[in-house]
Structure formats: C-alpha cells, structure tokens
Design a protein around this motif. Sequence first.
Motif, PDB file in Angstrom:
ATOM      1  N   LYS A   1      20.249  21.289  30.496  1.00 49.02           N
ATOM      2  CA  LYS A   1      20.166  19.687  30.530  1.00 49.02           C
ATOM      3  C   LYS A   1      20.325  19.406  31.904  1.00 49.02           C
ATOM      4  O   LYS A   1      19.459  18.587  32.588  1.00 49.02           O
ATOM      5  CB  LYS A   1      20.662  18.930  29.545  1.00 49.02           C
ATOM      6  CG  LYS A   1      20.314  19.114  28.224  1.00 49.02           C
ATOM      7  CD  LYS A   1      21.125  18.459  27.194  1.00 49.02           C
ATOM      8  CE  LYS A   1      20.857  18.462  25.707  1.00 49.02           C
ATOM      9  NZ  LYS A   1      21.268  17.377  24.981  1.00 49.02           N
ATOM     10  N   LEU A   2      21.374  19.414  32.478  1.00 50.88           N
ATOM     11  CA  LEU A   2      21.829  19.184  33.886  1.00 50.88           C
ATOM     12  C   LEU A   2      20.807  19.686  34.934  1.00 50.88           C
ATOM     13  O   LEU A   2      20.280  19.106  35.671  1.00 50.88           O
ATOM     14  CB  LEU A   2      23.287  19.436  34.251  1.00 50.88           C
ATOM     15  CG  LEU A   2      24.215  18.752  33.464  1.00 50.88           C
ATOM     16  CD1 LEU A   2      25.866  19.464  33.547  1.00 50.88           C
ATOM     17  CD2 LEU A   2      24.310  17.240  33.799  1.00 50.88           C
ATOM     18  N   GLU A   3      20.549  20.801  34.707  1.00 49.00           N
ATOM     19  CA  GLU A   3      19.626  21.755  35.685  1.00 49.00           C
ATOM     20  C   GLU A   3      18.372  21.075  35.717  1.00 49.00           C
ATOM     21  O   GLU A   3      17.585  20.854  36.609  1.00 49.00           O
ATOM     22  CB  GLU A   3      19.592  23.261  35.479  1.00 49.00           C
ATOM     23  CG  GLU A   3      18.872  24.107  36.483  1.00 49.00           C
ATOM     24  CD  GLU A   3      18.819  25.486  36.357  1.00 49.00           C
ATOM     25  OE1 GLU A   3      17.857  26.030  36.683  1.00 49.00           O
ATOM     26  OE2 GLU A   3      19.720  25.949  35.457  1.00 49.00           O
ATOM     27  N   ALA A   4      17.701  20.502  34.356  1.00 49.40           N
ATOM     28  CA  ALA A   4      16.461  20.017  34.205  1.00 49.40           C
ATOM     29  C   ALA A   4      16.314  18.772  34.822  1.00 49.40           C
ATOM     30  O   ALA A   4      15.563  18.130  35.531  1.00 49.40           O
ATOM     31  CB  ALA A   4      16.143  20.058  33.079  1.00 49.40           C
ATOM     32  N   ALA A   5      17.549  18.022  34.388  1.00 49.39           N
ATOM     33  CA  ALA A   5      17.636  16.481  35.006  1.00 49.39           C
ATOM     34  C   ALA A   5      17.844  16.542  36.591  1.00 49.39           C
ATOM     35  O   ALA A   5      17.211  15.686  37.129  1.00 49.39           O
ATOM     36  CB  ALA A   5      18.620  15.804  34.038  1.00 49.39           C
ATOM     37  N   LEU A   6      18.694  17.293  37.142  1.00 54.54           N
ATOM     38  CA  LEU A   6      19.146  17.215  38.439  1.00 54.54           C
ATOM     39  C   LEU A   6      18.090  18.038  39.498  1.00 54.54           C
ATOM     40  O   LEU A   6      18.281  17.333  40.646  1.00 54.54           O
ATOM     41  CB  LEU A   6      20.491  17.343  38.677  1.00 54.54           C
ATOM     42  CG  LEU A   6      21.686  16.747  38.157  1.00 54.54           C
ATOM     43  CD1 LEU A   6      22.822  17.232  38.226  1.00 54.54           C
ATOM     44  CD2 LEU A   6      21.355  15.162  38.250  1.00 54.54           C
ATOM     45  N   PHE A   7      17.459  19.126  39.041  1.00 50.61           N
ATOM     46  CA  PHE A   7      17.138  19.995  39.911  1.00 50.61           C
ATOM     47  C   PHE A   7      15.480  20.555  39.235  1.00 50.61           C
ATOM     48  O   PHE A   7      15.163  21.360  39.995  1.00 50.61           O
ATOM     49  CB  PHE A   7      17.929  21.124  40.074  1.00 50.61           C
ATOM     50  CG  PHE A   7      19.512  20.870  40.304  1.00 50.61           C
ATOM     51  CD1 PHE A   7      19.631  20.271  41.584  1.00 50.61           C
ATOM     52  CD2 PHE A   7      20.144  21.175  39.431  1.00 50.61           C
ATOM     53  CE1 PHE A   7      20.951  20.123  42.050  1.00 50.61           C
ATOM     54  CE2 PHE A   7      21.754  20.767  39.768  1.00 50.61           C
ATOM     55  CZ  PHE A   7      21.889  20.317  41.136  1.00 50.61           C
ATOM     56  N   GLY A   8      15.102  19.759  38.496  1.00 47.31           N
ATOM     57  CA  GLY A   8      13.637  20.094  37.746  1.00 47.31           C
ATOM     58  C   GLY A   8      12.396  19.608  38.646  1.00 47.31           C
ATOM     59  O   GLY A   8      12.753  19.103  39.816  1.00 47.31           O
ATOM     60  N   ALA A   9      11.339  19.599  37.868  1.00 47.00           N
ATOM     61  CA  ALA A   9      10.084  18.977  38.810  1.00 47.00           C
ATOM     62  C   ALA A   9      10.437  17.499  39.104  1.00 47.00           C
ATOM     63  O   ALA A   9       9.711  17.064  40.268  1.00 47.00           O
ATOM     64  CB  ALA A   9       8.970  19.247  37.971  1.00 47.00           C
ATOM     65  N   ARG A  10      11.095  16.762  38.538  1.00 44.69           N
ATOM     66  CA  ARG A  10      11.272  15.406  38.786  1.00 44.69           C
ATOM     67  C   ARG A  10      12.660  15.008  38.608  1.00 44.69           C
ATOM     68  O   ARG A  10      13.155  14.280  37.814  1.00 44.69           O
ATOM     69  CB  ARG A  10      10.560  14.470  37.944  1.00 44.69           C
ATOM     70  CG  ARG A  10      10.544  13.122  38.144  1.00 44.69           C
ATOM     71  CD  ARG A  10       9.476  11.920  37.546  1.00 44.69           C
ATOM     72  NE  ARG A  10       9.375  10.949  37.976  1.00 44.69           N
ATOM     73  CZ  ARG A  10       9.398   9.668  37.245  1.00 44.69           C
ATOM     74  NH1 ARG A  10       8.843   9.868  35.602  1.00 44.69           N
ATOM     75  NH2 ARG A  10       9.368   8.604  37.467  1.00 44.69           N
ATOM     76  N   PRO A  11      13.480  15.357  39.737  1.00 42.21           N
ATOM     77  CA  PRO A  11      14.905  15.122  39.556  1.00 42.21           C
ATOM     78  C   PRO A  11      15.272  13.417  39.104  1.00 42.21           C
ATOM     79  O   PRO A  11      15.050  12.450  39.985  1.00 42.21           O
ATOM     80  CB  PRO A  11      15.663  15.569  40.974  1.00 42.21           C
ATOM     81  CG  PRO A  11      14.430  16.248  41.532  1.00 42.21           C
ATOM     82  CD  PRO A  11      13.093  15.834  40.871  1.00 42.21           C
ATOM     83  N   GLN A  12      16.278  13.311  38.391  1.00 39.74           N
ATOM     84  CA  GLN A  12      16.594  11.949  37.995  1.00 39.74           C
ATOM     85  C   GLN A  12      17.754  11.601  38.576  1.00 39.74           C
ATOM     86  O   GLN A  12      18.218  10.290  38.421  1.00 39.74           O
ATOM     87  CB  GLN A  12      16.686  11.958  36.323  1.00 39.74           C
ATOM     88  CG  GLN A  12      15.664  12.316  35.673  1.00 39.74           C
ATOM     89  CD  GLN A  12      14.557  11.422  35.777  1.00 39.74           C
ATOM     90  OE1 GLN A  12      14.615  10.317  35.713  1.00 39.74           O
ATOM     91  NE2 GLN A  12      13.274  12.015  36.093  1.00 39.74           N
ATOM     92  N   ALA A  13      18.546  12.433  39.146  1.00 44.63           N
ATOM     93  CA  ALA A  13      19.712  11.781  39.846  1.00 44.63           C
ATOM     94  C   ALA A  13      20.067  12.978  40.948  1.00 44.63           C
ATOM     95  O   ALA A  13      19.584  14.137  40.881  1.00 44.63           O
ATOM     96  CB  ALA A  13      21.049  11.811  38.704  1.00 44.63           C
TER      97      ALA A  13
END
Length: 166
Positions: free
Chosen positions: A45-57
């Motif tokens: 979940k952290l990888e997707a949220a921070l380093f995915g296609a649209r980083p959230q943080a």
Amino acid sequence: MPDHARTAFTLRPATAADSATLLRLIVALAEYEKLTHLVEATPAKLEAALFGARPQAEAVIAEVEGGQAVGFALYFHNFSTFLAKPGLYLEDLFVEPAWRGHGIGKALLRHLAALALERGCGRFEWSVLDWNQPSIDFYEAMGADVMPDWRICRVTGDALTRLGSK
C-alpha cells in the motif's frame, strides 16, 4: 548501544525499496501514540501510494552510519485559498526513541521547511496530539505556533461512505 554523539546521520528521499522500512517506522510511531489498532498500511500500500503512477505523498528517511533508518517524515502538498499558494503538510514525523536528542528531528523539520520555501509554499503545517507535551515543546522551540482555535475534522469508514453516497 551506539555512541550517538559521534554517529553522523543523513537525510534522503525515500524510494520504493524503502516501503517495508517506512512501515516499520510507522508502526513504531503508532506504538508511541498508542494507535497501533489503526494501522492498515502494508509495504504494498505504501509503495503504491508514495511511488505509484500518481504519488499521494513523499517521505524523507533519516539514516545513521551503516544505513540504519532511525526516523522519517512523510508529507504532501495542500493548498491555502487565502494565500493562493500551496502548503506543505507534515503527516508524520518520527525518530526512534534511542536516537532522539541528537538533532535528527530538527534536521527533518528544517529540511521540510527548506523544501516548502523552494517549492513556493506559503505554509508548513502539521498536527500534534494534545497530550504529547514533549512534541509540543519541541515544535514550539522550533518556532511553530500551536493553533488553539483549530480542531481537526475527520470522516472515515462507514461515515465517509454515507457522506459520499448522498
């Protein structure tokens, strides 16, 4: 126990490879705040949220000699309508207890303040639990104003579903 007085530390941007390390530090923060029951994060979940296609943080990791991660700051941009400028919001700052008092927390805050200035932000903000007097004292010593007239409003879970489906 390492000799903290002689141990240098560095700050660096987190990468996708740091997702498990970030989770370890997040869980340690949750333990300190007595909020482990709220942790749903996983490395994926952290990888997707921070380093995915649209980083959230974004996150910064503090490491001591040997590459041991002992602290982190996780942050994202918000926006001030009054200033018509972006802001930098610090979601979490944590330094492992054994490494506190050696300038790591100050370095993380200073790093983010400099980043806020570099990015043209009008504000650098965060929240602190009202019982956490050591952190309140630390933040005030760093020049922060604790805003007594503001309260955080939060909608989660079923209440969010109800609100969003009407």
